[in-house]
Design a protein around this motif. Structure first.
Motif, PDB file in Angstrom:
ATOM      1  N   SER A 199     -21.632  30.719 -10.027  1.00 23.50           N
ATOM      2  CA  SER A 199     -20.179  30.881 -10.077  1.00 23.50           C
ATOM      3  C   SER A 199     -19.631  30.113 -11.264  1.00 23.50           C
ATOM      4  CB  SER A 199     -19.529  30.362  -8.792  1.00 23.50           C
ATOM      5  OG  SER A 199     -19.724  28.958  -8.675  1.00 23.50           O
ATOM      6  N   ALA A 200     -18.406  30.458 -11.639  1.00 25.74           N
ATOM      7  CA  ALA A 200     -17.730  29.714 -12.696  1.00 25.74           C
ATOM      8  C   ALA A 200     -17.510  28.264 -12.280  1.00 25.74           C
ATOM      9  CB  ALA A 200     -16.404  30.382 -13.020  1.00 25.74           C
ATOM     10  N   SER A 201     -17.197  28.042 -11.016  1.00 27.95           N
ATOM     11  CA  SER A 201     -16.949  26.679 -10.549  1.00 27.95           C
ATOM     12  C   SER A 201     -18.221  25.839 -10.616  1.00 27.95           C
ATOM     13  CB  SER A 201     -16.388  26.694  -9.128  1.00 27.95           C
ATOM     14  OG  SER A 201     -17.274  27.336  -8.233  1.00 27.95           O
ATOM     15  N   PHE A 256     -16.654  42.112 -14.405  1.00 25.38           N
ATOM     16  CA  PHE A 256     -15.385  42.822 -14.411  1.00 25.38           C
ATOM     17  C   PHE A 256     -14.288  41.956 -13.785  1.00 25.38           C
ATOM     18  CE2 PHE A 256     -18.451  46.585 -14.084  1.00 25.38           C
ATOM     19  CZ  PHE A 256     -18.485  46.764 -15.458  1.00 25.38           C
ATOM     20  N   GLU A 257     -13.279  42.598 -13.258  1.00 21.28           N
ATOM     21  CA  GLU A 257     -12.126  41.872 -12.725  1.00 21.28           C
ATOM     22  C   GLU A 257     -12.509  40.886 -11.630  1.00 21.28           C
ATOM     23  OE1 GLU A 257     -10.660  46.113 -13.688  1.00 21.28           O
ATOM     24  OE2 GLU A 257     -12.529  45.105 -13.188  1.00 21.28           O
ATOM     25  N   THR A 258     -13.532  41.220 -10.846  1.00 23.69           N
ATOM     26  CA  THR A 258     -13.914  40.357  -9.726  1.00 23.69           C
ATOM     27  C   THR A 258     -14.425  38.995 -10.182  1.00 23.69           C
ATOM     28  OG1 THR A 258     -15.959  41.646  -9.727  1.00 23.69           O
ATOM     29  CG2 THR A 258     -14.389  42.098  -7.980  1.00 23.69           C
ATOM     30  N   THR A 259     -15.064  38.925 -11.341  1.00 24.75           N
ATOM     31  CA  THR A 259     -15.524  37.629 -11.841  1.00 24.75           C
ATOM     32  C   THR A 259     -14.574  37.047 -12.884  1.00 24.75           C
ATOM     33  OG1 THR A 259     -16.989  38.813 -13.393  1.00 24.75           O
ATOM     34  CG2 THR A 259     -17.973  37.977 -11.340  1.00 24.75           C
ATOM     35  N   ALA A 260     -13.740  37.893 -13.488  1.00 25.88           N
ATOM     36  CA  ALA A 260     -12.738  37.364 -14.422  1.00 25.88           C
ATOM     37  C   ALA A 260     -11.735  36.475 -13.686  1.00 25.88           C
ATOM     38  CB  ALA A 260     -12.011  38.506 -15.127  1.00 25.88           C
ATOM     39  N   ALA A 261     -11.417  36.838 -12.444  1.00 24.03           N
ATOM     40  CA  ALA A 261     -10.441  36.049 -11.676  1.00 24.03           C
ATOM     41  C   ALA A 261     -10.916  34.616 -11.451  1.00 24.03           C
ATOM     42  CB  ALA A 261     -10.124  36.742 -10.354  1.00 24.03           C
ATOM     43  N   ALA A 306      -9.348  31.097 -12.825  1.00 24.64           N
ATOM     44  CA  ALA A 306      -8.932  30.036 -11.905  1.00 24.64           C
ATOM     45  C   ALA A 306      -9.465  28.672 -12.338  1.00 24.64           C
ATOM     46  CB  ALA A 306      -9.402  30.366 -10.487  1.00 24.64           C
ATOM     47  N   VAL A 307     -10.715  28.617 -12.791  1.00 27.01           N
ATOM     48  CA  VAL A 307     -11.255  27.307 -13.182  1.00 27.01           C
ATOM     49  C   VAL A 307     -10.597  26.812 -14.467  1.00 27.01           C
ATOM     50  CG1 VAL A 307     -13.468  27.686 -12.013  1.00 27.01           C
ATOM     51  CG2 VAL A 307     -13.264  28.261 -14.443  1.00 27.01           C
ATOM     52  N   LEU A 308     -10.186  27.723 -15.339  1.00 26.46           N
ATOM     53  CA  LEU A 308      -9.502  27.293 -16.552  1.00 26.46           C
ATOM     54  C   LEU A 308      -8.095  26.806 -16.231  1.00 26.46           C
ATOM     55  CD1 LEU A 308     -10.720  30.026 -19.058  1.00 26.46           C
ATOM     56  CD2 LEU A 308     -11.239  27.581 -19.136  1.00 26.46           C
ATOM     57  N   GLN A 309      -7.460  27.405 -15.250  1.00 30.07           N
ATOM     58  CA  GLN A 309      -6.135  26.932 -14.834  1.00 30.07           C
ATOM     59  C   GLN A 309      -6.196  25.554 -14.178  1.00 30.07           C
ATOM     60  OE1 GLN A 309      -4.910  30.220 -12.269  1.00 30.07           O
ATOM     61  NE2 GLN A 309      -3.241  30.686 -13.692  1.00 30.07           N
ATOM     62  N   ALA A 310      -7.364  25.185 -13.663  1.00 27.80           N
ATOM     63  CA  ALA A 310      -7.495  23.955 -12.870  1.00 27.80           C
ATOM     64  C   ALA A 310      -7.868  22.742 -13.715  1.00 27.80           C
ATOM     65  CB  ALA A 310      -8.536  24.172 -11.766  1.00 27.80           C
ATOM     66  N   ASP A 311      -7.601  22.796 -15.020  1.00 26.42           N
ATOM     67  CA  ASP A 311      -7.826  21.658 -15.920  1.00 26.42           C
ATOM     68  C   ASP A 311      -9.285  21.192 -15.872  1.00 26.42           C
ATOM     69  OD1 ASP A 311      -7.206  19.732 -17.788  1.00 26.42           O
ATOM     70  OD2 ASP A 311      -6.552  18.274 -16.299  1.00 26.42           O
ATOM     71  N   PRO A 312     -10.205  22.019 -16.368  1.00 34.86           N
ATOM     72  CA  PRO A 312     -11.627  21.649 -16.332  1.00 34.86           C
ATOM     73  C   PRO A 312     -11.925  20.515 -17.316  1.00 34.86           C
ATOM     74  CG  PRO A 312     -11.324  23.630 -17.637  1.00 34.86           C
ATOM     75  CD  PRO A 312      -9.984  23.316 -17.026  1.00 34.86           C
ATOM     76  N   PRO A 313     -13.120  19.949 -17.259  1.00 36.77           N
ATOM     77  CA  PRO A 313     -13.476  18.861 -18.183  1.00 36.77           C
ATOM     78  C   PRO A 313     -13.369  19.285 -19.647  1.00 36.77           C
ATOM     79  CG  PRO A 313     -15.105  19.073 -16.424  1.00 36.77           C
ATOM     80  CD  PRO A 313     -14.203  20.249 -16.303  1.00 36.77           C
ATOM     81  N   GLU A 314     -13.136  18.321 -20.504  1.00 41.75           N
ATOM     82  CA  GLU A 314     -12.972  18.630 -21.925  1.00 41.75           C
ATOM     83  C   GLU A 314     -14.227  19.227 -22.538  1.00 41.75           C
ATOM     84  OE1 GLU A 314     -11.644  15.207 -23.995  1.00 41.75           O
ATOM     85  OE2 GLU A 314      -9.672  15.152 -23.015  1.00 41.75           O
ATOM     86  N   ASN A 315     -15.385  18.974 -21.932  1.00 44.58           N
ATOM     87  CA  ASN A 315     -16.642  19.482 -22.490  1.00 44.58           C
ATOM     88  C   ASN A 315     -17.026  20.842 -21.922  1.00 44.58           C
ATOM     89  OD1 ASN A 315     -17.154  18.304 -19.919  1.00 44.58           O
ATOM     90  ND2 ASN A 315     -19.343  18.141 -20.397  1.00 44.58           N
TER      91      ASN A 315
END
Length: 369
Positions: A122-124, A145-150, A154-163
């Motif tokens: 997963s992206a997370s 596709f859209e199912t994994t783009a979402a 979401a992880v980019l909106q959640a302020d991921p680590p700078e690295n």
């Protein structure tokens, strides 16, 4: 009718036979061949695994279109991921992308040569890896596709680590359906759309397509009865000579979809033209990160200069593009089951579990059950 979408049980042989008998009678009344295209590897898995084609009349064809995200990921996109791995970043990606060939090598080849490549589910999980390894630059090679783009959004909106960075190869399905509908060599009477993507986008997304191409679209689920019910509903449109849109997966799909997920996608991604492997350069079919997320864009933050080559000469004989466009079958490929197998794939369609060639190799095409 005794069997309606709301009443379906997941596994009911009697209901399946009833649906198959309905489909047989419909085809007798239609009295001409019908071609239905589904746009989802999960649909193809169900159709092949449960031998559904053996239940369908011979003049009814259900073929797979460009519904395998791994298969349509373009080779230069794989080259970018390989170049980043070889330059010292850690590339995290889904397992079915690991062996997909670029023009020179795959991520599996790069890992075998010492590059840092991590398989994630997963992206997370990719974000968690970046947080646990702050001294590494971690690039998530984001496909699907859209199912994994979402979830990527979401992880980019959640302020991921700078690295943590994203190399987006996400694709948007509706424009590809338009390209297929316009291809002179295809004669698709209707589309069975993917239920999981429509769970995100909503089935209302297809209204414009139905109006523009005068072609029925039915959103279907992934149990055998879901597929048979979706086919029966499509044939109702074909028999009446009308186009239309129907949701045959109401337990999961609504007209408007998951509005929070779509809002996240729209905030994080923009659409741009891009090449779908073996098919075409498709307008507004690739997701790219918006400027607001440039700090986490691998293409913006690294000098991505992939080495591109001619690839394996066998790839010139690979017809994955024609197979995904529905104009050829795996059996039409001279490499299928010979030089190209799941253990030694030449084309992406033989790599992914959602690839037409791998599914056909595992289950066969039109079994006589």
């Amino acid at each position: 009718m005794a069997t309606e979408a709301d009443d379906l049980k997941f596994r009911d042989p009697e209901a399946a036979q009833e649906l198959a008998a309905d489909i047989e009678r419909q085809m007798e009344r239609i009295d001409h061949p019908v071609e239905i295209m589904h746009v989802c590897g999960s649909h193809e898995q169900v159709i092949a695994k449960f031998g559904l084609r053996s239940m369908l009349p011979s003049d009814l064809s259900v073929t797979m279109g460009p519904g395998c995200p791994v298969c349509v990921t373009n080779m230069p996109e794989v080259d970018e991921a390989v170049a980043l791995a070889e330059a010292g970043t850690t590339v995290a990606t889904y397992g079915d992308m690991f062996r997909v060939p670029g023009t020179v090598k795959s991520l599996a080849d790069a890992k075998a040569e010492g590059a840092a490549v991590e398989v994630v589910y997963s992206a997370s999980e990719a974000v968690e890896y970046a947080a646990a390894h702050p001294d590494e630059d971690v690039v998530f090679f984001a496909t699907g596709f859209e199912t994994t783009a979402a979830p990527t959004a979401a992880v980019l909106q959640a302020d991921p680590p700078e690295n943590f960075y994203v190399l987006s190869a996400h694709k948007y399905v509706p424009p590809a359906m338009e390209v297929v509908a316009e291809m002179p060599d295809t004669d698709v009477d209707a589309f069975l759309a993917a239920g999981h993507a429509a769970t995100i986008t909503g089935y209302g997304l297809f209204e414009e397509f139905v109006d523009e191409y005068d072609t029925p679209v039915v959103v279907g689920g992934f149990e055998p009865l879901d597929v048979l019910y979706g086919v029966r509903r499509i044939l109702e449109f074909v028999e009446s000579g009308t186009s239309g849109l129907d949701n045959a997966y109401p337990r999961c799909v609504s007209r408007d979809g998951n509005e929070a997920a779509m809002s996240a996608i729209d905030e994080v991604f923009a659409l741009t033209s891009g090449e779908w492997r073996g098919i075409a350069d498709i307008p507004d079919a690739n997701f790219v990160l918006r400027e607001a997320y440039a700090a986490h864009s691998a293409r913006r933050q690294f000098d991505v200069d992939p080495v591109s080559g001619d690839g394996d000469p066998l790839t010139e004989e690979c017809i994955c593009g024609d197979i995904m466009a529905g104009t050829a079958t795996p059996e039409d490929c001279a490499l299928f089951g010979e030089e190209c197998t799941p253990q030694n794939p030449v084309g992406a369609c033989m790599v992914s579990d959602e690839g037409t060639c791998k599914i056909r190799h595992e289950y066969g095409g039109h079994p006589e059950l």
